[in-house]
Design a protein around this motif. Structure first.
Motif, PDB file in Angstrom:
ATOM      1  N   UNK A 180       0.783  -1.389  -0.061  1.00  0.00           N
ATOM      2  CA  UNK A 180      -0.084  -0.148   0.022  1.00  0.00           C
ATOM      3  C   UNK A 180       0.944   1.267  -0.068  1.00  0.00           C
ATOM      4  N   UNK A 181       0.679   2.002  -0.948  1.00  0.00           N
ATOM      5  CA  UNK A 181       1.383   3.250  -1.027  1.00  0.00           C
ATOM      6  C   UNK A 181       0.940   4.427   0.072  1.00  0.00           C
ATOM      7  N   UNK A 182       1.507   5.702  -0.175  1.00  0.00           N
ATOM      8  CA  UNK A 182       1.112   6.526   0.807  1.00  0.00           C
ATOM      9  C   UNK A 182       0.047   7.326   0.070  1.00  0.00           C
ATOM     10  N   UNK A 183      -0.793   7.962   1.038  1.00  0.00           N
ATOM     11  CA  UNK A 183      -1.939   9.145   0.284  1.00  0.00           C
ATOM     12  C   UNK A 183      -1.214  10.345  -0.425  1.00  0.00           C
TER      13      UNK A 183
ATOM     14  N   UNK B 293      -4.682   6.951  -3.297  1.00  0.00           N
ATOM     15  CA  UNK B 293      -3.815   5.833  -2.720  1.00  0.00           C
ATOM     16  C   UNK B 293      -3.599   4.662  -3.768  1.00  0.00           C
ATOM     17  N   UNK B 294      -2.344   4.299  -3.807  1.00  0.00           N
ATOM     18  CA  UNK B 294      -2.401   3.158  -5.005  1.00  0.00           C
ATOM     19  C   UNK B 294      -1.905   1.980  -3.871  1.00  0.00           C
ATOM     20  N   UNK B 295      -2.724   0.807  -4.294  1.00  0.00           N
ATOM     21  CA  UNK B 295      -2.144  -0.324  -3.302  1.00  0.00           C
ATOM     22  C   UNK B 295      -2.310  -1.421  -4.380  1.00  0.00           C
ATOM     23  N   UNK B 296      -1.421  -2.617  -4.320  1.00  0.00           N
ATOM     24  CA  UNK B 296      -1.146  -3.474  -4.881  1.00  0.00           C
ATOM     25  C   UNK B 296      -1.978  -4.972  -4.485  1.00  0.00           C
ATOM     26  N   UNK B 297      -2.813  -5.448  -5.448  1.00  0.00           N
ATOM     27  CA  UNK B 297      -3.511  -6.477  -5.002  1.00  0.00           C
ATOM     28  C   UNK B 297      -3.017  -7.867  -5.791  1.00  0.00           C
TER      29      UNK B 297
END
Length: 624
Positions: free
Chosen positions: A325-328, A342-346
């Protein structure tokens, strides 16, 4: 088939609002009434119980496949397992007619086996139903006069709902007096019916959004709701936001009445419904506390690996574990509106991962430290430079949902998935670099790229050697606002203006934007490389290179020249461009990594097999 018997006279009870179990009826005729690209076919039925017949019957979308595959035909005999009836209007006034919507059925006998109409049914008109209701009311009144009908009246399914009792049920949290037979199915909603009551589950509720334009200011929120027949978006503005927002909770069930039904704006909704509802001053919403069979949110999950081959802007349901999970990031849109993302990786069991973008309050509140399972309904597929990602801006998102798929995925990740080191990220490079062999960016030479005669665009990977890096205009002065990389306009008084943010600044940030010539053994190409990848190649940050070029351009240029003849694996996107009436290939490199020799060796082995046709066989006959 003489043993088939219809439930004699049952349609009278159904169309008066009674709840009956497993009525057996005959389908005399089935007619398609709707066909478009966004919704499934709709069918209207002529039903018979041997005594009466009605043409106010429809099939819910979940059972229309029975018509499409030829199972349900004219003269077929069916048992209705689940249904809903709702009153309709005539010239703006309620009458005794109802629409019967069949949600679930079993076929007892096929039409070709029956081959005829059973019985001699007559048309069940509103007048016949009204007479039956009148006779029933007289009977109940007579029993009450005799002093023994109090309990019978309370338990009767035909008890009329007065305006007073309806208003009471709509304005209190007690639903004991609410008649569920008054509910209207989502699938049967239309702008031509202004009197309706929904019994729905809230799948998703947005945050409150505000706007400001020449017409004024305001705020709004939306929620996606569903019942057994479909789903629809409901939006509230201004006063309705204050009235309803706090009381609406996700995954709870509500009675909703009053509001404007209009055509849906597909730009803002991914739901499969041609209509949407706008709340107004006549709207009433009450929570339903009784036992109900309104379904929970249903998903049709697509493996992450499959998303790489799907078209951009497609809508899919996705489930995955939050691997990173990246930062806001706070930034302004081109219109100057403040945004948060916010970028998150699934990652899932297909051993592929994808980037999901969260927006607004959802992005601010998200905590990925425990690596939760995330399910997204109706996510939109985006594509940029050949990479796929998904966005959940207007989609229902569930964190650790209570569904079997989530438990299965949790077990896989805890026992196996978290230990994998070869996960391919279809939104960019994989964790080991072998994402260069993904389906949308195959390894290619420059000769192969040019042979493609690209007219639109082409994503590919290339093993190339940097022949020349242009130091002139290698950096530019960009906006200092976080998340904004727009080139600034110099105002001439040591101040700068950003057209994207609409603001003026007294400082700036240097940002690399490098043009370089890259060659392989078949040819060469000029590439544009953006800041993140240029920093990897040069081994310096954009700010460091900008200040160095500004203070000592000769020394900085000599340093840049030392990076010539370096080899990288580039991930690129090329398209044809026209300059001075001449077509030329324009290439952007959006990833640059050290060479992955495993991938390279496999590429060359595959090429050798392709050119020679040689396949080696093992002792058991298997080819490799």
């Amino acid at each position: 088939m003489s043993n088939i018997k219809l439930t004699d006279g049952i349609l009278m009870k159904i169309m008066r609002g009674d709840q009956v179990e497993n009525p057996v009826v005959q389908v005399l005729y089935c007619k398609k009434i709707q066909k478009n690209d966004s919704n499934p076919d709709r069918y209207r039925l002529l039903l018979s119980d041997g005594r009466y017949m009605i043409n106010f019957a429809m099939l819910a979308s979940q059972v229309t496949d029975l018509v499409a595959d030829g199972s349900l035909t004219n003269n077929a005999v069916i048992v209705v397992k689940r249904y809903i009836t709702t009153k309709i209007q005539s010239n703006g006034k309620n009458d005794n007619r109802r629409v019967l919507l069949i949600l679930e059925l079993d076929i007892l006998a096929k039409g070709e086996d029956i081959g005829m109409k059973l019985g001699n049914p007559m048309n069940l008109t509103a007048e016949i139903i009204a007479e039956a209701d009148k006779a029933n009311s007289s009977k109940l009144l007579s029993e009450k006069t005799n002093g023994n009908a109090s309990n019978t009246w309370d338990k009767s399914p035909n008890k009329p709902a007065s305006n007073t009792s309806m208003q009471t049920s709509m304005n209190t949290t007690s639903n004991s007096t609410f008649n569920p037979n008054m509910c209207h199915p989502i699938e049967a909603l239309s702008p031509y019916n202004s009197k309706w009551v929904l019994k729905v589950r809230v799948m998703n509720k947005s945050s409150i959004r505000t706007w400001s334009n020449s017409k004024g200011e305001g705020k709004l929120f939306s929620m996606d709701v569903c019942d057994e027949t479909g789903e629809i978006r409901i939006t509230g503005f201004r006063d309705e936001v204050d009235k309803f927002y706090d009381m609406i909770q996700t995954d709870r069930i509500y009675y909703i009445t009053g509001g404007q039904i209009k055509l849906a704006n597909k730009q803002y909704s991914t739901l499969k419904n041609d209509y949407e509802i706008t709340l107004n001053r006549d709207t009433e919403i009450v929570e339903c506390h009784e036992t109900t069979n309104v379904p929970t949110v249903s998903f049709k999950f697509v493996p992450i690996k499959a998303i790489a081959t799907l078209e951009p802007n497609s809508i899919v349901d996705v489930i995955g574990v939050c691997k990173e999970a990246g930062e806001c990031v706070h930034f302004n849109s081109r219109a100057g509106k403040a945004l948060i993302k916010r970028e998150i990786q699934l990652v899932d069991e297909s051993q592929c991962s994808i980037n999901l973008t969260l927006w607004g309050k959802e992005a601010e509140d998200f905590d990925g430290s425990s690596q939760p399972v995330i399910a997204i309904k109706g996510a939109k597929i985006n594509e940029f430079m050949g990479s796929k990602s998904i966005s959940g801006m207007s989609s229902p998102i569930r964190i650790n949902p209570d569904i079997p798929e989530a438990y299965k995925l949790r077990g896989w990740y805890d026992n196996e998935g978290s230990k994998l080191d070869n996960v391919t990220n279809i939104s960019g490079r994989s964790t080991t670099g072998d994402g260069y062999q993904s389906t949308n960016s195959p390894l290619m030479t420059f000769r192969e790229v040019k042979a493609k005669h690209v007219t639109d665009s082409l994503s590919f990977s290339n093993i190339g050697t940097i022949m020349l890096i242009k130091s002139d205009r290698a950096v530019y002065k960009s906006c200092p606002a976080e998340g904004c990389n727009k080139k600034l306009l110099e105002m001439g008084d040591d101040s700068y203006r950003c057209d994207k943010c609409g603001k003026e600044y007294n400082d700036f940030q240097y940002r690399l934007l490098v043009s370089m010539n890259v060659a392989d053994h078949t040819g060469e190409s000029w590439m544009t490389v953006f800041a993140s990848e240029a920093e990897k190649i040069l081994g310096k940050t954009s700010q460091e290179m900008g200040e160095w070029l500004n203070n000592d351009k000769k020394e900085a240029t000599e340093y840049i020249a030392t990076k010539n003849f370096s080899k990288f694996m580039f991930r690129c996107r090329s398209r044809m461009d026209t300059y001075n009436d001449e077509n030329r290939m324009k290439t952007v490199a959006f990833a640059a990594e050290p060479i992955n020799h495993v991938v390279v060796n496999k590429y060359y082995l595959d090429k050798i097999k392709e050119l020679t046709g040689i396949q080696k066989k093992t002792s058991n006959g298997m080819e490799y």
